[in-house]
Design a protein around this motif. Structure first.
Motif, PDB file in Angstrom:
ATOM      1  N   GLN A   1      56.917  86.875 114.135  1.00  0.00           N
ATOM      2  CA  GLN A   1      57.480  87.279 112.842  1.00  0.00           C
ATOM      3  C   GLN A   1      58.924  87.741 113.000  1.00  0.00           C
TER       4      GLN A   1
ATOM      5  N   ALA B   1      61.103  84.809 113.306  1.00  0.00           N
ATOM      6  CA  ALA B   1      61.322  84.201 111.986  1.00  0.00           C
ATOM      7  C   ALA B   1      62.419  84.964 111.235  1.00  0.00           C
TER       8      ALA B   1
ATOM      9  N   LYS C   1      65.814  84.187 112.735  1.00  0.00           N
ATOM     10  CA  LYS C   1      66.300  82.849 112.351  1.00  0.00           C
ATOM     11  C   LYS C   1      66.742  82.832 110.892  1.00  0.00           C
ATOM     12  N   TRP C   2      65.992  83.464 110.013  1.00  0.00           N
ATOM     13  CA  TRP C   2      66.370  83.514 108.596  1.00  0.00           C
ATOM     14  C   TRP C   2      67.745  84.158 108.452  1.00  0.00           C
TER      15      TRP C   2
ATOM     16  N   SER D   1      66.263  76.328 119.035  1.00  0.00           N
ATOM     17  CA  SER D   1      64.930  76.217 118.424  1.00  0.00           C
ATOM     18  C   SER D   1      64.480  74.768 118.359  1.00  0.00           C
TER      19      SER D   1
ATOM     20  N   GLY E   1      60.256  81.207 105.561  1.00  0.00           N
ATOM     21  CA  GLY E   1      58.868  80.817 105.729  1.00  0.00           C
ATOM     22  C   GLY E   1      58.395  79.694 104.832  1.00  0.00           C
TER      23      GLY E   1
END
Length: 180
Positions: free
Chosen positions: A41, A44, A47-48, A106, A117
């Motif tokens: 998480q 994530a 990366k966001w 990535s 997501g």
């Protein structure tokens, strides 16, 4: 003649600064965690945030190209003007290279970037674990280089405000009054 940046330029500057201040330590912290849903998480979120920084950079460059920045503070030595110019170019270059290197890493490691997501972003390169490990090192080096540039940039702004006592910092902080 306007001596301050536009409200849009100021907003983009501080929004990007806040995201970088959050994302850098997040990246350092998460990299040493054992594999778990929590770690995934955090990756994530990292990366966001990187993709948002990249998007804001593109908007910022577009804004900068279409809106001339204010002139440097009067009386600033030429070497300081040149230093500011080159540090800003370095910051822009690193703000492009850091998220792109993370996205490339990535992709090479076989982990597609999913924005918030829900929006899958295309892999930039084919999966290649060895290349992914090299890109991981590149991403880390670029991040620490960005950290150095941010410290240099902030240090120069603070030096102008507290030591030289000129209006350089006030151009990006509108609530600071004009200094003569």
């Amino acid at each position: 003649m306007n001596t301050r940046y536009t409200h849009t330029a100021i907003l983009l500057h501080w929004l990007m600064a806040a995201l970088i201040v959050v994302n850098f330590p997040l990246g350092v912290y998460m990299s040493d965690l054992p594999l778990s849903p929590h770690k995934l998480q955090l990756y994530a979120y990292h990366k966001w945030t990187g993709i948002v920084v990249l998007t804001l950079l593109l908007l910022r460059v577009l804004w900068r190209v279409t809106h001339r920045p204010p002139a440097m503070v009067a009386g600033m030595p030429r070497w300081q003007e040149l230093s500011a110019h080159w540090v800003h170019l370095g910051l822009y270059g690193l703000l492009l290279a850091v998220p792109l290197s993370g996205w490339l890493m990535s992709s090479a490691l076989g982990f597609q970037v999913m924005l918030f997501g829900v929006l899958p972003l295309p892999d930039l390169i084919a999966a290649n674990k060895a290349l992914g490990q090299q890109l991981k090192e590149v991403h880390e080096i670029l991040n620490y280089t960005l950290l150095g540039f941010v410290i240099l940039h902030a240090g120069a702004a603070l030096q102008h405000h507290f030591i030289l006592r000129d209006s350089t910092l006030g151009r990006m902080l509108p609530w600071i009054g004009e200094r003569k």
